[in-house]
Design a protein around this motif. Structure first.
Motif, short mmCIF file in Angstrom:
data_model
loop_
_atom_site.label_atom_id
_atom_site.label_comp_id
_atom_site.label_asym_id
_atom_site.label_seq_id
_atom_site.Cartn_x
_atom_site.Cartn_y
_atom_site.Cartn_z
N GLU A 60 0.89 -1.19 0.11
CA GLU A 60 0.15 -0.17 -0.07
C GLU A 60 0.83 1.16 -0.15
N LEU A 61 0.73 2.24 -1.15
CA LEU A 61 1.23 3.55 -1.05
C LEU A 61 0.51 4.35 -0.51
N GLY A 62 0.87 4.98 0.63
CA GLY A 62 -0.05 5.96 1.50
C GLY A 62 -0.92 5.33 2.31
N SER A 63 -0.74 5.33 3.42
CA SER A 63 -1.83 4.47 4.33
C SER A 63 -2.27 5.21 5.42
N ALA A 64 -1.97 6.60 5.90
CA ALA A 64 -2.56 7.22 6.99
C ALA A 64 -2.61 6.47 8.27
N ILE A 65 -3.66 6.34 8.73
CA ILE A 65 -3.88 5.60 10.00
C ILE A 65 -4.20 4.39 9.91
N GLY A 66 -4.05 3.78 8.79
CA GLY A 66 -4.19 2.28 8.46
C GLY A 66 -5.57 1.73 8.22
N TYR A 67 -6.60 2.55 7.68
CA TYR A 67 -7.89 2.11 7.65
C TYR A 67 -7.87 1.31 6.32
N SER A 68 -7.55 1.55 5.29
CA SER A 68 -7.54 0.84 3.95
C SER A 68 -6.47 -0.69 4.29
N THR A 69 -5.71 -0.22 5.17
CA THR A 69 -4.54 -1.32 5.38
C THR A 69 -5.44 -2.33 6.16
N LEU A 70 -6.19 -2.06 7.05
CA LEU A 70 -7.15 -2.97 7.97
C LEU A 70 -8.02 -3.83 6.86
N TRP A 71 -8.62 -3.14 6.03
CA TRP A 71 -9.50 -3.74 4.95
C TRP A 71 -8.72 -4.89 4.23
N LEU A 72 -7.40 -4.53 3.89
CA LEU A 72 -6.80 -5.41 2.98
C LEU A 72 -6.09 -6.50 3.85
N ALA A 73 -5.59 -6.13 4.97
CA ALA A 73 -5.00 -7.18 5.71
C ALA A 73 -5.96 -8.29 6.15
N ARG A 74 -7.28 -7.75 6.33
CA ARG A 74 -8.37 -8.79 6.52
C ARG A 74 -8.55 -9.64 5.35
N ALA A 75 -8.34 -8.93 4.12
CA ALA A 75 -9.00 -9.82 2.93
C ALA A 75 -7.56 -10.80 2.63
#
Ligand SMILES: C[S@@+](CC[C@H](N)C(=O)[O-])C[C@H]1O[C@@H](n2cnc3c(N)ncnc32)[C@H](O)[C@@H]1O
Length: 211
Positions: A60-75
């Motif tokens: 992920e390029l540009g993650s801020a506080i990790g909101y999109s990261t969390l969706w992806l990590a679960r997926a």
């Protein structure tokens, strides 16, 4: 930020299932502090594409506080891995807290600094790269991220319709608008990519590496 007719965005949000406590708190925090997260409709799209691909390695390029990261990590599931990047150590620390609370910290590497520099330093191919950095950087992302995808992998990019500014002649000289225009052209003109822009929220480019 929505390109849809008035009311349609509210409708799309209203039909989404409620989020768990961690995502809901991140959404509330992002709203309170005006942090530009993708929101739940796009979060679901990211997770859906990651699952369709059977993605195991995501950058992920540009993650801020990790909101999109969390969706992806679960997926990506157990055994999958997501690389978070952000220029801010404070953002990475905050993201680490949420990811730990959600029980997925062990499948995320938090990288701080320039996102493309961190990508160059990270070995291997990726099934999916999600691009959400500052818009001036988009052409460099098109040049540097695509070679890092496996064949069949996806580069997904947020904000490619840029709040409708792309169609305003008055924005001809705006650096961010010009960068997004160039980026979209680069994706569609690249014979190694099959690209579709989905006009959800602020526009997402889904580019599949075909060879
Ligand atoms: C739009 S926000 C990301 C939101 C996140 N993807 C989400 O939806 O939850 C962009 C973030 O990337 C960071 N950023 C922008 N350009 C960057 C770059 N070139 N390298 C590292 N971080 C960058 C910004 O500081 C900001 O925190």
């Amino acid at each position: 930020m929505s390109l849809l007719l008035p009311g349609l965005d509210d409708y799309l949000l209203s039909v989404l299932p409620p989020r768990d406590a961690v995502l809901a708190r991140m959404e509330a925090e992002a709203a309170r502090r005006s942090i530009p997260i993708v929101g739940p409709a796009v979060g679901r799209l990211l997770a859906q594409y990651a699952r369709l691909l059977g993605a195991r390695r995501v950058f992920e390029l540009g993650s801020a506080i990790g909101y999109s990261t969390l969706w992806l990590a679960r997926a990506v599931g157990e055994g999958g891995h997501v690389f978070f990047t952000d220029g801010s150590q404070a953002n990475a620390d905050e993201a680490g807290g949420y990811l730990a609370e959600a029980g997925v910290a062990d499948r995320v590497t938090l990288l701080v600094g320039d996102a493309l520099t961190r990508l160059r330093e990270t070995e291997g191919e990726f099934d999916l790269i999600f691009n959400d950095v500052d818009k001036e950087g988009y052409p460099d992302v098109a040049r540097q991220a695509v070679p890092r995808l496996r064949t069949g992998g996806l580069l997904i990019t947020d904000n490619v319709l840029w709040d409708g500014w792309l169609r305003q002649p008055s924005c001809e000289d705006d650096v961010e608008t010009a960068a997004i225009r160039a980026f979209n052209r680069m994706l569609y003109e690249n014979p190694d990519l099959e690209t579709t822009i989905v006009p959800l929220r602020d526009g997402l480019a889904i580019a599949r590496k075909v060879r």
